[in-house]
Design a protein around this motif. Structure first.
Motif, short mmCIF file in Angstrom:
data_model
loop_
_atom_site.label_atom_id
_atom_site.label_comp_id
_atom_site.label_asym_id
_atom_site.label_seq_id
_atom_site.Cartn_x
_atom_site.Cartn_y
_atom_site.Cartn_z
N LYS A 229 -12.84 -11.35 98.42
CA LYS A 229 -12.09 -11.36 97.17
C LYS A 229 -10.60 -11.24 97.49
N LEU A 230 -9.82 -12.20 97.00
CA LEU A 230 -8.38 -12.20 97.26
C LEU A 230 -7.60 -11.46 96.19
N HIS A 231 -8.07 -11.55 94.96
CA HIS A 231 -7.35 -10.93 93.86
C HIS A 231 -8.27 -10.91 92.64
N SER A 232 -8.09 -9.92 91.79
CA SER A 232 -8.83 -9.96 90.53
C SER A 232 -8.07 -9.18 89.47
N GLN A 233 -8.34 -9.51 88.25
CA GLN A 233 -7.78 -8.74 87.14
C GLN A 233 -8.69 -8.87 85.93
N ILE A 234 -8.51 -7.94 85.03
CA ILE A 234 -9.30 -7.95 83.81
C ILE A 234 -8.56 -8.78 82.76
N VAL A 235 -9.25 -9.72 82.17
CA VAL A 235 -8.63 -10.58 81.15
C VAL A 235 -9.46 -10.50 79.86
N ARG A 236 -8.85 -10.89 78.79
CA ARG A 236 -9.57 -10.88 77.51
C ARG A 236 -10.51 -12.09 77.45
N GLN A 237 -11.72 -11.85 77.01
CA GLN A 237 -12.68 -12.93 76.81
C GLN A 237 -12.10 -13.91 75.79
N ASP A 238 -12.09 -15.18 76.16
CA ASP A 238 -11.58 -16.21 75.25
C ASP A 238 -12.42 -16.21 73.97
N ALA A 239 -11.76 -15.97 72.85
CA ALA A 239 -12.47 -15.86 71.57
C ALA A 239 -13.22 -17.15 71.24
N GLY A 240 -12.77 -18.27 71.79
CA GLY A 240 -13.41 -19.53 71.47
C GLY A 240 -14.59 -19.88 72.36
N THR A 241 -14.83 -19.07 73.39
CA THR A 241 -15.95 -19.36 74.31
C THR A 241 -17.18 -18.57 73.91
N ASP A 242 -18.25 -19.28 73.69
CA ASP A 242 -19.51 -18.68 73.25
C ASP A 242 -20.12 -17.84 74.39
N ILE A 243 -20.56 -16.61 74.09
CA ILE A 243 -21.17 -15.78 75.15
C ILE A 243 -22.69 -15.73 75.04
N SER A 244 -23.25 -16.55 74.13
CA SER A 244 -24.72 -16.51 73.99
C SER A 244 -25.41 -16.92 75.29
N PHE A 245 -24.72 -17.69 76.13
CA PHE A 245 -25.28 -18.07 77.43
C PHE A 245 -25.65 -16.81 78.23
N PHE A 246 -24.76 -15.84 78.24
CA PHE A 246 -25.00 -14.62 79.01
C PHE A 246 -26.03 -13.72 78.33
N VAL A 247 -26.02 -13.75 77.00
CA VAL A 247 -27.00 -12.95 76.25
C VAL A 247 -28.41 -13.44 76.56
N MET A 248 -28.59 -14.75 76.59
CA MET A 248 -29.95 -15.27 76.82
C MET A 248 -30.43 -14.97 78.24
N LEU A 249 -29.51 -14.91 79.19
CA LEU A 249 -29.93 -14.56 80.55
C LEU A 249 -30.48 -13.13 80.58
N GLU A 250 -29.77 -12.23 79.94
CA GLU A 250 -30.25 -10.83 79.90
C GLU A 250 -31.57 -10.73 79.16
N LYS A 251 -31.67 -11.39 78.01
CA LYS A 251 -32.90 -11.27 77.21
C LYS A 251 -34.11 -11.87 77.92
N ALA A 252 -33.87 -12.91 78.72
CA ALA A 252 -34.98 -13.55 79.41
C ALA A 252 -35.63 -12.63 80.45
N LEU A 253 -34.94 -11.58 80.82
CA LEU A 253 -35.50 -10.65 81.81
C LEU A 253 -36.23 -9.48 81.15
N THR A 254 -36.23 -9.44 79.85
CA THR A 254 -36.92 -8.36 79.16
C THR A 254 -38.41 -8.34 79.53
N GLY A 255 -38.88 -7.19 79.93
CA GLY A 255 -40.30 -7.05 80.25
C GLY A 255 -40.67 -7.47 81.66
N THR A 256 -39.69 -7.82 82.47
CA THR A 256 -40.00 -8.26 83.84
C THR A 256 -39.87 -7.14 84.86
N GLY A 257 -39.29 -6.02 84.43
CA GLY A 257 -39.02 -4.95 85.39
C GLY A 257 -37.73 -5.18 86.17
N LEU A 258 -37.06 -6.28 85.88
CA LEU A 258 -35.82 -6.62 86.61
C LEU A 258 -34.59 -6.50 85.71
#
Lengths: 307, 68
Positions: A229-258
């Protein structure tokens, strides 16, 4: 339309002011992602290097590399052929003394998939890029997966903004790549192409770390690169970018023990001290769409493991 | 080539959680009575543990351990 990009002085103390032409179909060069990326490039010691940018956008990074990082040569390409013309105009305007060191690859180039791009890549020391890490909300297979997890698309997320391809990628088209499962298929496709066509080249990529830096490091290692890692910073989530992609990844693991093994990383605060999952972030947005959310953006260098 | 044919899914480099995601994504929209999908696992992935995580979906795949 013109934008003004006036970040703080560089670490060398030299102030820089870039005023690129930035039409609506280009990724906004004033976005904090660009500032993060340039801080990382600055830390990479690119003096005298031959650099290729995949997805050159407005050309603001190209001008930055020539003017402030003392790159020997900068080349690049973009999927949108209008952008390479724009980048050339901007480099001519922002780094007029270095225009002879700018070698754009004309036309529409997906990743490095033309003969001209591959020929240039073969003579490149460092490849840089900031590629989309979220599947296109309109992708049919992704939509089916989203529905299977009972996750709704945010209102308006299926409407395409002018700079849509700077934020989303055609998910199904990159499903042959294992890391596509977490939105990194396009990035993995580039890493594999580089291993084939520029096996000695380093790669420096800018990532939104909503899936966590750990899995991004695994992406590099699985494809033959040692990540740092060369550099990092915290930025505001772009209000126009949908985050449902990340939500579905988490939900798909429900009940798997992972469930605890993969939790997306958003923050409630700009300091990055209050982590929340994608599901928790979505809940806050559902309660108040104006809720500010944050995530890490990191610049990661990959060094060919064989070198 | 990661998906060598329509019936094989490569999960090389993936830890268990993204492997399960990839399998679930691959099975979405696929006929339940289709021939089981071959899943090429990363050498670090434990086949039995992964099968437990998949639950009933494990019946629709054939987990193949890639040699280390």
């Amino acid at each position: 339309m013109f934008s003004v990009f006036e970040p703080e002085a560089s670490s060398s103390g030299e102030p820089y002011v870039l005023t690129p032409e930035a039409p609506s179909f280009a990724f906004d060069p004033t976005d904090p992602w660009t500032e993060t990326f340039q801080r990382g490039l600055e830390a990479a010691n690119l003096s005298g290097k031959r650099i290729y940018e995949v997805g050159i956008g407005t050309g603001t990074n190209a001008a930055f590399l020539l003017q402030l990082c003392d790159a020997a040569l900068v080349s690049g390409s973009d999927l949108d052929p209008r952008l390479i013309e724009l980048a050339e105009r901007n480099v001519r305007s922002l780094a007029p003394d270095k225009i002879d060191q700018f070698h754009p690859i004309k036309g529409a180039v997906s990743l490095i998939d033309t003969d001209a791009a591959r020929a240039q890549i073969a003579q490149t020391d460092v490849v840089i890029g900031c590629l989309p890490q979220v599947g296109d909300p309109g992708d049919k297979r992704l939509s089916a997966f989203r529905e299977a997890q009972a996750v709704e698309l945010a209102d308006g997320a299926d409407e395409q903004a002018d700079d849509h391809i700077a934020h989303y990628y055609p998910w199904e088209a990159f499903d042959s790549y294992p890391f596509n499962s977490v939105g990194l298929g396009l990035n993995e496709a580039l890493l594999q192409r580089l291993r084939e066509h520029a096996p000695k080249a380093e790669v420096i990529m800018n990532f939104g770390c909503r899936v966590g830096t750990g899995i991004i490091f695994e992406l590099f290692e699985a494809n033959g690169f040692r990540p740092e890692k060369l550099h990092s910073q915290i930025v505001r989530q772009d209000a126009g970018t949908d985050i449902s992609f990340f939500v579905m990844l988490e939900k798909a693991l429900t009940g798997t023990g992972l469930e605890k093994d993969f939790v997306c990383k958003f923050f409630k605060d700009a300091e990055g001290k209050q982590p929340i999952s994608a599901c928790e972030a979505q809940k806050l947005i559902d309660e108040d769409p104006e809720t500010p959310l944050f995530h890490e953006v990191a610049v990661i260098r990959g060094i060919p493991a064989a070198s | 080539m990661k998906r060598s044919n329509a019936n094989t899914i490569d999960c090389n480099g993936l830890s268990p959680a993204p492997t399960v995601l990839r399998i679930k994504q691959a099975l979405t929209g696929r006929a339940r009575d289709a021939h089981p999908l071959d899943i090429l696992l990363d050498p670090a992935c434990d086949t039995s543990s992964l099968a437990r995580s998949l639950g009933k979906l494990a019946d629709r795949v054939r987990l193949v351990a890639r040699p280390a």
